[in-house]
Design a protein around this motif. Structure first.
Motif, PDB file in Angstrom:
ATOM      1  N   ALA A 128       0.827  -1.209   0.000  1.00 50.65           N
ATOM      2  CA  ALA A 128       0.000   0.000   0.000  1.00 50.65           C
ATOM      3  C   ALA A 128       0.860   1.257   0.000  1.00 50.65           C
ATOM      4  N   GLN A 129       2.044   1.183   0.597  1.00 53.70           N
ATOM      5  CA  GLN A 129       2.911   2.350   0.659  1.00 53.70           C
ATOM      6  C   GLN A 129       3.527   2.705  -0.683  1.00 53.70           C
ATOM      7  N   LEU A 130       3.389   1.820  -1.677  1.00 51.89           N
ATOM      8  CA  LEU A 130       3.851   2.163  -3.021  1.00 51.89           C
ATOM      9  C   LEU A 130       2.944   3.192  -3.680  1.00 51.89           C
ATOM     10  N   ALA A 131       1.730   3.297  -3.203  1.00 53.07           N
ATOM     11  CA  ALA A 131       0.791   4.258  -3.785  1.00 53.07           C
ATOM     12  C   ALA A 131       1.115   5.651  -3.262  1.00 53.07           C
ATOM     13  N   PRO A 132       1.309   6.639  -4.156  1.00 55.68           N
ATOM     14  CA  PRO A 132       1.564   8.007  -3.695  1.00 55.68           C
ATOM     15  C   PRO A 132       0.340   8.580  -2.999  1.00 55.68           C
ATOM     16  N   ARG A 133       0.564   9.555  -2.156  1.00 50.11           N
ATOM     17  CA  ARG A 133      -0.544  10.167  -1.424  1.00 50.11           C
ATOM     18  C   ARG A 133      -1.375  11.092  -2.308  1.00 50.11           C
ATOM     19  N   GLY A 134      -0.791  11.543  -3.413  1.00 47.31           N
ATOM     20  CA  GLY A 134      -1.517  12.438  -4.312  1.00 47.31           C
ATOM     21  C   GLY A 134      -0.752  12.647  -5.601  1.00 47.31           C
ATOM     22  N   ALA A 135      -1.251  13.542  -6.459  1.00 51.37           N
ATOM     23  CA  ALA A 135      -0.614  13.789  -7.754  1.00 51.37           C
ATOM     24  C   ALA A 135      -0.958  15.201  -8.223  1.00 51.37           C
ATOM     25  N   MET A 136      -0.104  15.755  -9.096  1.00 50.84           N
ATOM     26  CA  MET A 136      -0.345  17.068  -9.685  1.00 50.84           C
ATOM     27  C   MET A 136      -1.259  16.897 -10.898  1.00 50.84           C
ATOM     28  N   THR A 137      -2.425  17.510 -10.855  1.00 53.45           N
ATOM     29  CA  THR A 137      -3.389  17.377 -11.948  1.00 53.45           C
ATOM     30  C   THR A 137      -3.446  18.661 -12.765  1.00 53.45           C
ATOM     31  N   LEU A 138      -3.803  18.511 -14.021  1.00 52.55           N
ATOM     32  CA  LEU A 138      -3.929  19.632 -14.945  1.00 52.55           C
ATOM     33  C   LEU A 138      -5.405  19.885 -15.202  1.00 52.55           C
TER      34      LEU A 138
END
Length: 772
Positions: free
Chosen positions: A248-258
């Motif tokens: 589960a820790q491989l999943a990032p907490r968030g992402a930069m969206t356009l």
């Protein structure tokens, strides 16, 4: 006027709220749909600690009309409940758990909750051991014929030592017993607590009345031995809890969206929906399954295919959640939310398989199911019978206490974990670590082996094969360029040249994702990477990354300078290990690599059956299908992509060089390059299985002799405690027989590894077809 002080009611309400668990609304918001009008909620239940807990929870929740199924995972202390989405009040699930005596909260993979139980057990064990040793010393003086005044003094000192020790160390059992009784249930901790409390109370009564015999030592020693078994069992179980959390820790907490208006916003991964545009920089991990809209980059796809060579992606390619963006910037379009991603699917596979494995019942657990009610009845009838016969209630009570103590399942509780600990020590001496308590039992049952290829049968680290054939100046130049890249082949070049010094720096150096490195020096343009790009000067997207030999090419202004061939070296004695395993059962290989590479390696090792191009889902399904056919599979793999198959297998093993999730998912981890660890783990596991069965037999024989003796009055509480302790020591001594021949065995392993390495050196190494 209220009789409560101001703020008391609100404090009580706050306390209730803190322990009330999630509400119906929270359960609906956090649950996920599983189709057919059903939803699944995952709850954390810290109070789960034994097989009886599993049966109580699953049976209790099964009585709710709107609950379709309930599954308990004892390793992660997780309860997965599938319920009808039409349920008016799903929080009845939490109320039912509270009614059964279990506190419940929402389960969170990413939570970093520390294990608070283990420190308590270790402190309790230390206190009980210290108290038991000191009380035993005082008891020796009493047994030696101390005078009345001295005897009474020693008894009071023993009482002062025993009282706080029992209150502190006994909490582990007292709380469990009280919880069971308060919910009208019995468990093994009830008679244990009863015996300890009665022995202390009667000893205190005798001390106050200057009695000759007290049994403070019996009660404290009883707790000490029980805590040893409980602590060992807890340690083994805790080691199995990190696999799914690590994934589960491989999943990032968030992402930069356009956004549609061109603005950028960082959003939580749970807020990403299908169609969201995501901007990825080099070094970012992909949050959801997506399609590349623009850009070109190399991805670390070991999570998907287990191969060390990066995969080049560009516009139109599909990328999977959890893979790592290595070299270039990408704009991707989300295809599904995080809950439906490739990474979430792997977590679900691991949870499902681990949940099934958590139902594994040791023989000791099954034998102890009837312990509590039978012991209570025997002790009660003993008290009644002796009271009728002798009319002496004190003697009758002492005899009943002796029955409770002598029937204490110390030998039964230690029969399994003490062998496992000794066996774990033997395995460690041979370069193997065991991660889960019952793994050795399952290893002894394995009747076939399935190997992954890269990183398991091979080392998974590319190295330069033809370095001696290359001009040293060209090799040095390639290594100077290679140190500027994270690509595995560039790193292999840098390693092959040893220490690299830039005696003449490049004017400019850049990396083209999917192609290679370009550098300028003294007006010359050097390129290191894919052959068609390095020689033609034009980036040709798609196609094979390199020639059939896995070459990388060095050029100067488009003119060929050198070609580099890489190999992935076989592990030492891989062929000898495979041959030894084939003598006892089938051996197969499954890999995400291409068929040609897998076929050549299988032929070199004598493996008749293999599968190539397998994704993680394929590996897990294949292992599960073998299990459905009655096979008890030992899976040996190393990559992130092997984790579901490792968990799905009857038992699993991984090298120490494996990815974190692969190591955590495996039952065994071997530390050296030699594959003899596999055969050694099987051998020691079989021996430990034999000793476990012997220990269980000794425990049964002990009870057949001890219980009648106590009932007939031949054993006082002290004698009962000594007999109980002796049975435990016999079990421990029998387990230590596993240490016999350890030194000679270690020397033999060293000789076997040396011989195997010499043999492996004569094999044609399997060349990994990888490159830019």
């Amino acid at each position: 006027m209220s009789c409560c002080a101001p703020g008391t009611e609100s404090a009580v309400e706050l306390e209730k709220a803190l322990h009330a668990g999630p509400s119906s609304e929270e359960l609906r918001l956090t649950s996920r749909s599983v189709g057919e009008g059903l939803r699944q909620s995952d709850l954390s239940v810290p109070g789960i600690h034994c097989g009886a807990c599993i049966r109580t929870i699953e049976n209790g929740l099964g009585t709710l009309d709107f609950v379709k199924s309930a599954r308990v995972n004892m390793s992660t202390k997780r309860v997965s409940v599938v319920w009808s989405e039409n349920a008016e009040k799903p929080d009845v699930i939490v109320e039912a758990l509270h009614g059964l005596g279990y506190e419940a909260h929402l389960f969170d993979f990413s939570s970093e909750n520390e294990d608070s139980t283990l420190p308590l057990m270790l402190r309790s064990l230390a206190v009980a051991g210290f108290a038991a040793a000191n009380i035993m010393l005082l008891s020796v003086s009493v047994w030696s014929g101390a005078e009345a005044a001295t005897r009474d003094l020693f008894h009071w000192i023993s009482a002062l030592i025993a009282a706080p020790a029992l209150a502190y160390s006994g909490r582990v059992f007292f709380h469990s017993a009280y919880n069971a009784l308060s919910h009208k249930r019995l468990n093994m901790d009830v008679p244990i607590s009863l015996a300890v409390i009665l022995a202390f109370a009667m000893s205190l009564y005798e001390t106050a009345n200057s009695g000759d015999h007290v049994y403070f030592d019996a009660s404290v020693t009883l707790l000490f031995f029980l805590l040893i078994g409980r602590t060992l069992d807890h340690l083994m179980r805790e080691r199995a809890r990190s696999a799914v959390k690590g994934l589960a820790q491989l999943a990032p907490r968030g992402a930069m969206t356009l956004k549609a208006d061109g603005s950028r916003e960082f959003v939580a991964v749970d807020d990403i929906t299908a169609g969201s545009m995501i901007l990825l920089a080099a070094g970012d991990r992909i949050p959801v399954d997506a399609r590349v809209v623009s850009g070109t980059s190399d991805l670390d796809c070991s999570l998907v295919n287990g191969e060390s060579a990066p995969q080049t992606v560009s516009q139109g390619n599909i990328v999977r959640a959890g893979t790592l963006n290595l070299t270039g910037a990408l704009q991707i379009e989300a295809m599904a939310p995080a809950s439906q991603s490739f990474l979430a699917e792997m977590m679900e596979l691991m949870e499902r398989a681990e949940g099934g494995k958590a139902r594994y019942r040791r023989i000791a657990d099954r034998a102890a199911e009837l312990y509590a009610p039978i012991v209570h009845l025997v002790a009660l009838f003993t008290f009644i019978g002796w009271t009728i016969i002798s009319g002496d209630w004190q003697q009758s009570l002492y005899t009943a206490i002796a029955v409770l103590i002598i029937t204490c399942p110390c030998a039964l509780a230690l029969a399994v974990p003490v062998v496992q600990v000794v066996a774990a020590g033997r395995l460690f001496e041979n370069g193997v670590m065991v991660k889960e308590g019952s793994a050795m039992e399952r290893m002894a049952q394995a009747d076939m082996v399935v190997f992954d290829k890269t990183g398991t049968l091979t080392l998974g680290q590319p190295r330069l094969l033809n370095g001696d054939e290359i001009d040293p100046a060209h090799l040095k130049l390639a290594a100077q360029m290679g140190v500027h890249s994270r690509h595995p082949l560039s790193r292999a070049l840098a390693r092959s040249a040893g220490r690299v010094e830039d005696d003449q720096a490049f004017n400019d150096i850049k990396e083209t994702p999917g192609a290679g490195l370009e550098a300028r020096r003294d007006g010359v343009t050097y390129r290191l990477g894919r052959a068609d790009w390095a020689l033609s000067g034009n980036v040709q997207g798609g196609g094979e990354t390199n020639s059939d030999k896995g070459q990388a090419v060095l050029s100067a202004d488009g003119r060929f300078l050198a070609a580099f061939v890489f190999e992935d070296r076989l592990r030492s004695d891989a062929a000898a290990t495979v041959a030894a395993l084939k003598a006892t059962g089938p051996v197969e290989m499954i890999s995400g690599d291409r068929a040609g590479v897998v076929r050549r390696l299988a032929e070199a090792l004598g493996i008749d059956k293999f599968r190539a191009g397998a994704l993680p889902k394929d590996k897990a399904r294949y292992v599960s299908r073998l299990s459905d056919d009655g096979k008890k599979v030992l899976m040996v793999g190393d990559g992130l992509n092997d984790a579901p198959a490792l968990v799905s297998a009857h038992v699993s093993m991984a090298p120490a060089t494996a990815a974190d999730v692969g190591r955590n998912a495996a039952d065994f981890v071997f530390l050296h390059e030699s594959l003899t660890a596999v055969t050694k783990a099987i051998e020691i596991s079989k021996k430990s299985g034999q000793l476990i069965r012997q220990n269980l037999g000794l425990a049964v024989i002990y009870n057949m002799i001890a219980i009648p003796s106590a009932i007939l009055g031949y054993a006082s509480p002290l004698v009962a405690a000594l007999a109980m302790s002796s049975s435990s020591l016999v079990v421990v001594a029998n387990a230590l027989r596993l240490r016999a021949g350890a030194k000679a065995d270690a020397e033999k392993i060293k000789r076997d590894i040396a011989v195997a390495r010499q043999g492996a050196a004569g094999l044609e190494p399997a060349t990994v077809e990888q490159g830019r």
